[in-house]
Design an enzyme around this catalytic site. Sequence first.
Site, short mmCIF file in Angstrom:
data_model
loop_
_atom_site.label_atom_id
_atom_site.label_comp_id
_atom_site.label_asym_id
_atom_site.label_seq_id
_atom_site.Cartn_x
_atom_site.Cartn_y
_atom_site.Cartn_z
N SER A 276 0.94 -1.12 0.02
CA SER A 276 -0.03 0.02 0.17
C SER A 276 0.78 1.45 -0.14
CB SER A 276 -0.98 -0.09 1.26
OG SER A 276 -2.04 1.04 1.07
N LYS A 280 4.43 2.09 -1.96
CA LYS A 280 5.16 3.37 -2.62
C LYS A 280 6.55 3.47 -2.21
CE LYS A 280 0.52 5.47 -2.35
NZ LYS A 280 -0.04 4.90 -3.47
N GLN A 324 -7.40 6.44 -7.52
CA GLN A 324 -7.00 7.60 -6.62
C GLN A 324 -6.24 8.56 -7.42
OE1 GLN A 324 -3.95 7.14 -3.37
NE2 GLN A 324 -4.97 8.72 -2.35
N GLU A 332 -2.22 13.10 0.36
CA GLU A 332 -2.32 12.24 1.54
C GLU A 332 -1.13 11.80 2.17
OE1 GLU A 332 -4.20 7.63 2.50
OE2 GLU A 332 -4.51 8.79 0.42
N TRP A 376 -9.11 1.47 -6.30
CA TRP A 376 -8.43 2.76 -6.20
C TRP A 376 -6.85 2.68 -6.14
CZ3 TRP A 376 -10.26 7.51 -4.86
CH2 TRP A 376 -9.44 8.11 -4.12
N HIS A 412 -6.97 -6.54 0.49
CA HIS A 412 -6.09 -5.46 0.35
C HIS A 412 -4.73 -5.94 1.11
CE1 HIS A 412 -3.76 -2.00 -0.57
NE2 HIS A 412 -3.79 -1.37 0.55
#
Length: 466
Positions: A276, A280, A324, A332, A376, A412
């Site tokens: 998640s 990144k 997103q 965020e 998303w 997820h």
Amino acid sequence: MSSSSFTGPEPHYLGDQDSTKDTTQQSMSSSSVLPLVSSSSIAVPVSSSALVASSSSRHHRSSSSSDVPPVASSSSAVVQKSGDFVEDHRSECQIGNIPTSVNNAKLPDPFMGLDGKRISSKADWKCRREEIGAMYEKIMFGTKPRNPEKVEGSYSGGKLTIKVTDKGKSGSFSVKISNAGTKDNPKPALIGFGGGMMGGCGSLGNATNGLDIAMITFNPDDVAPESGGGMFFQLYNGGQGTIIAWAWGVSRIIDALENTPEAGIDVKHLAMTGCSRWGKGTLAVGAFDERIALTIPQESGSGGASLWRVGAQVNKQKGKQFVQGLNSAATEGKWMISSFKNYDGKENTLPFDQHMLVAMVAPRALLVIDNAGQEWLGEVPSNYCGQASKEVFDALGVSENYTYTQEGGHGHCQLPNGQFDEVKDFINKFLLGKDAKTGKIDYTKNTQTINFSKSEWIDWTTPNLN
């Protein structure tokens, strides 16, 4: 739940975004050049003729924190490194003018240098990847501080504590190490973002069962919490986002491990993983530190291994924020510099897209894991990114070092059994030196057909670099 109140990587498909904004603004002048020192608090060699050793000094530490157990051993010796086992080769490369705006609806050419010339050899990739990194630092992440004056490491009771001193300031954090080797028989290791809601070392679950590797758990909140502040920003205040701060933290862990052999870690065989938002972060770690032998970003979504241009196209077609969007990702968790949000709705003006961040890992090993059905996260733009990124690995003659895998039908950050073998194969091959078959694009388990039209997005040819 707002990202300012959480300590772990909550699912991106909830659509949260941090309402706080960085107060430091970064200039986006199209005529400006990214200096190798972009902040008065960040020391980076600027000479293009600097020796590799100048970009690779490593140090050690003993902690003074009250919550750290008594250390069994520590060192503060400065050890100069040379050769190719270095964080990066930035000090060897002259970075030219970085455009902050282009007009290109297709994916920018990763082989086109800032001087307008395409690279023609594998040797050229070393500085081309540094150009790409400099672009990301200027436009999206902020500058990653390099070569702190002193990094000290101490190890005791399964805990490695790292103290960093730079420009008269110091800060420390710790990581947990399990199943470590010994000084005389060190083990390869998987560094995983962990802590908070997600718990342990990454989110690969039982896929690592039976693999004799050490596990190093790093809670990025110990360096740069998304709610603001933190150790990194006490040392440096250049308007950076939290993602590059996390990447900096992992680099300092490696610095300490290099000079703390009693920790029992084989630093030449390190992998990095996270899911998640920590996916990144994982991609940024692998992109900006060449000492990572294997990078495994999982479900990284927008800002990770997912194309900005394609995500914007999907949202336009859907008539809503299905994937997103850039503004949401840019605000965020303070992941990126505050000015990056200005590219929202102007994705075609970005001089890069995320296939180029993925490409920075090449020629080292990279396993990109995605989750089909999590819109998303960008099911389509992530898939397209996976396929476009392969072009660089192919050009460098290391197709076997890259796999993109996408499978749906699971929660997820809950790796399905169908992707276990790919994790095991990559760890066996690139950490443990065993035979394994790697190198593919695999989304055969998807329930939705995804058709990547290469000609729609790529108008450049992939060279055979020699």
